[in-house]
Write a protein that holds these residues in place. Sequence first.
Motif, PDB file in Angstrom:
ATOM      1  N   GLU A  37     -73.794 -76.899 -91.079  1.00  0.00           N
ATOM      2  CA  GLU A  37     -74.405 -75.181 -90.506  1.00  0.00           C
ATOM      3  C   GLU A  37     -73.518 -74.793 -91.861  1.00  0.00           C
ATOM      4  O   GLU A  37     -72.128 -74.416 -91.611  1.00  0.00           O
ATOM      5  CB  GLU A  37     -73.701 -74.612 -89.691  1.00  0.00           C
ATOM      6  N   LEU A  38     -74.194 -73.002 -92.674  1.00  0.00           N
ATOM      7  CA  LEU A  38     -73.278 -72.484 -93.351  1.00  0.00           C
ATOM      8  C   LEU A  38     -73.813 -71.256 -93.370  1.00  0.00           C
ATOM      9  O   LEU A  38     -74.961 -70.841 -93.369  1.00  0.00           O
ATOM     10  CB  LEU A  38     -74.265 -72.585 -94.949  1.00  0.00           C
ATOM     11  N   ARG A  39     -72.667 -70.671 -93.311  1.00  0.00           N
ATOM     12  CA  ARG A  39     -72.582 -69.165 -92.025  1.00  0.00           C
ATOM     13  C   ARG A  39     -73.394 -68.249 -93.464  1.00  0.00           C
ATOM     14  O   ARG A  39     -72.551 -68.268 -94.800  1.00  0.00           O
ATOM     15  CB  ARG A  39     -71.392 -68.833 -91.803  1.00  0.00           C
ATOM     16  N   CYS A  40     -73.722 -67.125 -93.301  1.00  0.00           N
ATOM     17  CA  CYS A  40     -74.224 -65.811 -94.264  1.00  0.00           C
ATOM     18  C   CYS A  40     -74.362 -64.579 -92.979  1.00  0.00           C
ATOM     19  O   CYS A  40     -75.121 -64.973 -92.135  1.00  0.00           O
ATOM     20  CB  CYS A  40     -75.619 -66.376 -94.857  1.00  0.00           C
ATOM     21  N   ASN A  41     -73.698 -63.069 -93.557  1.00  0.00           N
ATOM     22  CA  ASN A  41     -73.569 -62.270 -93.269  1.00  0.00           C
ATOM     23  C   ASN A  41     -73.899 -61.301 -93.473  1.00  0.00           C
ATOM     24  O   ASN A  41     -74.102 -61.009 -94.991  1.00  0.00           O
ATOM     25  CB  ASN A  41     -72.491 -62.073 -92.294  1.00  0.00           C
ATOM     26  N   TYR A  42     -75.377 -60.624 -93.237  1.00  0.00           N
ATOM     27  CA  TYR A  42     -75.344 -59.066 -94.298  1.00  0.00           C
ATOM     28  C   TYR A  42     -75.091 -57.926 -94.079  1.00  0.00           C
ATOM     29  O   TYR A  42     -75.025 -57.828 -92.080  1.00  0.00           O
ATOM     30  CB  TYR A  42     -76.850 -59.670 -94.351  1.00  0.00           C
ATOM     31  N   SER A  43     -75.049 -56.787 -94.983  1.00  0.00           N
ATOM     32  CA  SER A  43     -74.892 -55.744 -93.987  1.00  0.00           C
ATOM     33  C   SER A  43     -75.939 -54.968 -94.986  1.00  0.00           C
ATOM     34  O   SER A  43     -76.139 -54.516 -95.570  1.00  0.00           O
ATOM     35  CB  SER A  43     -73.177 -55.014 -94.466  1.00  0.00           C
ATOM     36  N   PHE A  97     -82.389 -66.686 -88.019  1.00  0.00           N
ATOM     37  CA  PHE A  97     -82.354 -64.786 -88.011  1.00  0.00           C
ATOM     38  C   PHE A  97     -81.681 -64.494 -86.802  1.00  0.00           C
ATOM     39  O   PHE A  97     -82.182 -64.718 -85.947  1.00  0.00           O
ATOM     40  CB  PHE A  97     -83.220 -64.490 -88.719  1.00  0.00           C
ATOM     41  N   LYS A  98     -80.175 -63.622 -86.806  1.00  0.00           N
ATOM     42  CA  LYS A  98     -79.950 -63.635 -85.660  1.00  0.00           C
ATOM     43  C   LYS A  98     -79.452 -61.289 -85.523  1.00  0.00           C
ATOM     44  O   LYS A  98     -78.287 -61.246 -86.475  1.00  0.00           O
ATOM     45  CB  LYS A  98     -78.519 -63.652 -84.919  1.00  0.00           C
ATOM     46  N   ARG A  99     -80.331 -61.023 -85.337  1.00  0.00           N
ATOM     47  CA  ARG A  99     -80.246 -59.536 -86.062  1.00  0.00           C
ATOM     48  C   ARG A  99     -78.602 -58.986 -85.342  1.00  0.00           C
ATOM     49  O   ARG A  99     -78.533 -58.197 -85.783  1.00  0.00           O
ATOM     50  CB  ARG A  99     -81.769 -58.793 -85.566  1.00  0.00           C
ATOM     51  N   SER A 100     -78.316 -59.269 -83.830  1.00  0.00           N
ATOM     52  CA  SER A 100     -77.304 -58.712 -83.723  1.00  0.00           C
ATOM     53  C   SER A 100     -76.418 -58.936 -83.866  1.00  0.00           C
ATOM     54  O   SER A 100     -75.094 -58.354 -83.800  1.00  0.00           O
ATOM     55  CB  SER A 100     -77.425 -59.507 -81.674  1.00  0.00           C
ATOM     56  N   GLN A 101     -76.145 -60.017 -84.778  1.00  0.00           N
ATOM     57  CA  GLN A 101     -75.323 -60.552 -85.097  1.00  0.00           C
ATOM     58  C   GLN A 101     -74.563 -60.713 -86.340  1.00  0.00           C
ATOM     59  O   GLN A 101     -73.850 -60.727 -87.010  1.00  0.00           O
ATOM     60  CB  GLN A 101     -74.503 -62.397 -85.102  1.00  0.00           C
TER      61      GLN A 101
END
Lengths: 114, 114
Positions: free
Chosen positions: A20-26, A67-71
Amino acid sequence: AQSVTQPDIHITVSEGASLELRCNYSYGATPYLFWYVQSPGQGLQLLLKYFSGDTLVQGIKGFEAEFKRSQSSFNLRKPSVHWSDAAEYFCAVVISGGYNKLIFGAGTRLAVHP
Amino acid sequence: GAVVSQHPSWVICKSGTSVKIECRSLDFQATTMFWYRQFPKQSLMLMATSNEGSKATYEQGVEKDKFLINHASLTLSTLTVTSAHPEDSSFYICSARELLYEQYFGPGTRLTVT
């Protein structure tokens, strides 16, 4: 400002293990999200993309992302890693408006142990 | 489909000379092409957006007089590095956009300035 964060610079897994590779966006609006893979000295290959609809997206080479919008996340997963998956992985988001530019995360380098 | 080529794949030039890199969309027409620069073990940084028949739009901090971009047709964009210096040595990658949000990437050009 819009941004993409990949918290893990380097990950090592054993062949056959899950990944699992993590990605967060703003980004304020609905994001258009991508995962690309880059092998050494090569250009980028699109693994998968999310525009809308089903939040679990299937890609090539057995990869999927959710895709997890809440996170504000779009993590890439693969149930069983192969040695050939060793590469650099980039998460990216389109900044809509104007020329719809791609903004890349810093990348995660994946090493696979036999 | 959606293949993007770059030429040359690797070029070595002497300091003070200029070098041209070509980016072609082989099987589709691309009204917009993008040029990226990538340093070793780093992410892609967008340099400029190239639109067919108009001037390129450069990102902040990119010297437009050093990195000349021409998008003469719907299938060809060129990047000319003028008066190259060793600090211009890098991996240059182009992409072409067929649809609204999806970019297809070339294999990259490695420039070494001696």
